[in-house]
Design a protein around this motif. Sequence first.
Motif, PDB file in Angstrom:
ATOM      1  N   SER A   1       0.826  -1.201   0.000  1.00  0.00           N
ATOM      2  CA  SER A   1       0.000   0.000   0.000  1.00  0.00           C
ATOM      3  C   SER A   1       0.861   1.252   0.000  1.00  0.00           C
ATOM      4  O   SER A   1       2.044   1.224   0.312  1.00  0.00           O
ATOM      5  CB  SER A   1      -0.902   0.016   1.223  1.00  0.00           C
ATOM      6  OG  SER A   1      -0.227   0.581   2.311  1.00  0.00           O
ATOM      7  N   SER A   2       0.224   2.350  -0.331  1.00  0.00           N
ATOM      8  CA  SER A   2       0.911   3.634  -0.328  1.00  0.00           C
ATOM      9  C   SER A   2       1.324   4.041   1.072  1.00  0.00           C
ATOM     10  O   SER A   2       2.065   4.998   1.243  1.00  0.00           O
ATOM     11  CB  SER A   2       0.003   4.713  -0.908  1.00  0.00           C
ATOM     12  OG  SER A   2      -0.156   4.536  -2.278  1.00  0.00           O
TER      13      SER A   2
ATOM     14  N   LYS B   1       4.642   4.768   1.688  1.00  0.00           N
ATOM     15  CA  LYS B   1       5.097   6.081   1.233  1.00  0.00           C
ATOM     16  C   LYS B   1       4.575   7.181   2.146  1.00  0.00           C
ATOM     17  O   LYS B   1       4.723   8.352   1.866  1.00  0.00           O
ATOM     18  CB  LYS B   1       4.602   6.343  -0.192  1.00  0.00           C
ATOM     19  CG  LYS B   1       5.198   5.441  -1.247  1.00  0.00           C
ATOM     20  CD  LYS B   1       4.812   5.983  -2.620  1.00  0.00           C
ATOM     21  CE  LYS B   1       5.286   5.071  -3.734  1.00  0.00           C
ATOM     22  NZ  LYS B   1       4.712   5.478  -5.018  1.00  0.00           N
ATOM     23  N   GLY B   2       3.869   6.807   3.195  1.00  0.00           N
ATOM     24  CA  GLY B   2       3.442   7.795   4.168  1.00  0.00           C
ATOM     25  C   GLY B   2       2.067   8.374   3.927  1.00  0.00           C
ATOM     26  O   GLY B   2       1.681   9.325   4.584  1.00  0.00           O
ATOM     27  N   GLU B   3       1.307   7.810   2.988  1.00  0.00           N
ATOM     28  CA  GLU B   3      -0.046   8.322   2.794  1.00  0.00           C
ATOM     29  C   GLU B   3      -0.919   7.865   3.948  1.00  0.00           C
ATOM     30  O   GLU B   3      -0.801   6.744   4.422  1.00  0.00           O
ATOM     31  CB  GLU B   3      -0.623   7.822   1.469  1.00  0.00           C
ATOM     32  CG  GLU B   3      -1.910   8.548   1.092  1.00  0.00           C
ATOM     33  CD  GLU B   3      -2.489   8.063  -0.231  1.00  0.00           C
ATOM     34  OE1 GLU B   3      -2.800   8.898  -1.076  1.00  0.00           O
ATOM     35  OE2 GLU B   3      -2.634   6.842  -0.418  1.00  0.00           O
TER      36      GLU B   3
END
Lengths: 322, 322, 322
Positions: free
Chosen positions: C84-85, C88-90
């Motif tokens: 999952s994103s 990336k820190g979403e």
Amino acid sequence: MSTPTTLTHLIDIASLHAGLIERLFACADYLRQQPGLPAGVAEQLRHVHAVNMFYENSTRTQLGFEVAARQLGLHISNLQSEQSSSVKGESLTDTFHTLVAMGYRLFNIRHPQVGSAQQLAALAPEGVHIINAGDGVHAHPTQALADAYTMRDHFGQVAGLKVVIAGDLRHSRVARSNIALLNLLDAAEIRLVAPPEMDLQPAPGHAAVRSYQHLEDALPGADVVMLLRIQMERMDELEIPDRETYLRQWGLTPERMRLAGADARIMHPGPLNRGLEIDGALADGAQSLILRQVQLGVFVRMAVMLTMLAPQQSWPQNHESC
Amino acid sequence: MSTPTTLTHLIDIASLHAGLIERLFACADYLRQQPGLPAGVAEQLRHVHAVNMFYENSTRTQLGFEVAARQLGLHISNLQSEQSSSVKGESLTDTFHTLVAMGYRLFNIRHPQVGSAQQLAALAPEGVHIINAGDGVHAHPTQALADAYTMRDHFGQVAGLKVVIAGDLRHSRVARSNIALLNLLDAAEIRLVAPPEMDLQPAPGHAAVRSYQHLEDALPGADVVMLLRIQMERMDELEIPDRETYLRQWGLTPERMRLAGADARIMHPGPLNRGLEIDGALADGAQSLILRQVQLGVFVRMAVMLTMLAPQQSWPQNHESC
Amino acid sequence: MSTPTTLTHLIDIASLHAGLIERLFACADYLRQQPGLPAGVAEQLRHVHAVNMFYENSTRTQLGFEVAARQLGLHISNLQSEQSSSVKGESLTDTFHTLVAMGYRLFNIRHPQVGSAQQLAALAPEGVHIINAGDGVHAHPTQALADAYTMRDHFGQVAGLKVVIAGDLRHSRVARSNIALLNLLDAAEIRLVAPPEMDLQPAPGHAAVRSYQHLEDALPGADVVMLLRIQMERMDELEIPDRETYLRQWGLTPERMRLAGADARIMHPGPLNRGLEIDGALADGAQSLILRQVQLGVFVRMAVMLTMLAPQQSWPQNHESC
């Protein structure tokens, strides 16, 4: 003992017989020609849930099975080792029973343990089917069936062929299943070539099997030269310093391939190590059947699943059946 | 050179022309209004196997493509880097050839290497289509098409718009594809803003492009303010101590946004770094088109795939075609 | 407050009432008997995109939901934490808004944070449905519904049953949801057994709840003995040296099970730790309902989704509705 026209599980080649294999190949022929299945057969299939139960990664086999399942109209799920409950310590058999209870009916299982597919087959209730997609070094029967079907497609028949199998025989389930199947289908010679640390133990007792020390000795007169994938981590055990040395000593080079002659064909179960077990130019050349193996393998896997799920009596009477 | 109505691969904006883009946008309009496709077109699509071939993770693009493919009735598989044969050392092109042999016809590829999608397109046989979902810093054409379509949807047309693009331009394929597409569609001005360590090199030679040192100078009169995602690992290179400092110096704050005016709109390809390149309240505010980009992006991707797979001659004569 | 026949989200048992639960169970009964859905209902479902949004791994729940969704004809995607994103820190809510914008309408979410499912439900636009598949230690309502439905299937009704729940109550969302549901459905007694470090805090205030120090005291007269999974990493905190010691002190052994009597039944949400919280032979024995929970859980999840997506007015008038 199954009759020639039924297939419940596919565990290894030893559990097959020539009549059933001929039926599977005829079914693959049928599927290549037909745009679709009879409505009654398609209706049977469209409620079936299949699952790739993979405890070892392999894009190749997994996506090939996914395409084949969807072409038949099945539902297909993926359970991969890193996402499976096995990280939580659940046993393979408990995971299997759970998936059966959920309604999964067709299992394509890859597992590092020899005998794992057989173990599930022994536990499977009626209507549940197991396909062994590789159990340790034991067997990988759909790969061998795809390979033999590719030979039949190219040469007309497998009987009478001279087939070289070269590489890490000892750790190869592909080699073991191919040897058994080539023997069953009456190949004339099965010529095995491997570095001493990688030869087959015990050597297979089939009359057609011959063992060679050097690829050069095995190639003359061969119809098929089948290379196996070398695991990079085995290079150290062999005390071979680099890829070039292995290729020079044990790999298939253009010079060596000339010994087999222009009508011989090259096969490899993939994925390729270019420049290691095989020169890259040969893999891409006119003698290579490597991508043909992949292409025909989809139809062979479709034939296996269809034969399991739609027995002949479920086909329309006046219809060419699969 | 393709005619205005055919699309074989989608690699970058340079390979498109205005007529084809207008057709894609008209097709997206059509798909938003229609509940379904004509039976003949749907029948063509339902045997197509598509695959997300992702060598970099991105939930956003992958699931968006998955929804779009399924809306068209395609089969869709996912091959992700950590589960791909690449861990076993198989090359991208060998994996591609294998998937083509299995029957996959539509490839949505994301790969860190510039030129990887083009490389596959050059190898693709007839009937196989490549969509570049991001190749290194080079291009991400479906994102740019989704962005331009969103501008067209909101402003009526892209021609004449003044668009600010701010952030890490140097490492952004989204920026490169957007600049090329905005230029092709006759945007009035493309205003680039980046920290010196992140500016675009070489600067694009289009007449409409202007470069700015400060966001404040670029915002007045802008119609669109497009922020780019900053990779957290780049913060160190910039010697910027924390998020707040970056936001204060380079990010879009409510104060700055007032310079653009109330009719200006905010865009971002996602995923957002709230409080870094953009103040979170702006992302959720009335001027934000960020979720609209996502929503319309699904229709744009459907339009791309449909144009590839169902050429105009395959549509019914008296039917509004896509 | 929802009327008895509508279900928008399923967050926890507290948001349900007895009439709605009876409708869900009747719908599961219906789905077990029917081969298919009325054409109008099926047509509504076949454009719905569902997604497993899993921030914790669980093959079991995920594949069970996948089968259930596909049986209803839904599209289903998987978003897993490692892909999952979020890496990336979403934020969870940004990912949710993005998936809603893409067209996903049914979310089966598992997340370590208590309240995460409720948070998404509060943000969901009309026509978007949230199913809580586990939020931290708070709730796992579909598991509790599957468990109660299994009891109803075996014993005729839940009202009046005496149910033992034993194990790591403190960290168990399954226990919390089961206690709440058993209380709502008028179980006669809910007998809780846990090591002191694992007991439920605060103790539930329901009249039917009783707490026990030893399994031996809780078992006599019990109709159902439900074991919970022990997380292996909690063994250290308990200062219990090995599995055998835990099983001997706290687990369900054949000797202990005899205290409950031959008509009592064993349940476990899985995956099992054989030889830890339960003797393996009991799990496989005639008194075990463990696989029945899995099997019926698919129909309960189908019933939940169908009730959300196809409200009663969308069913044919003269047709038995779900």
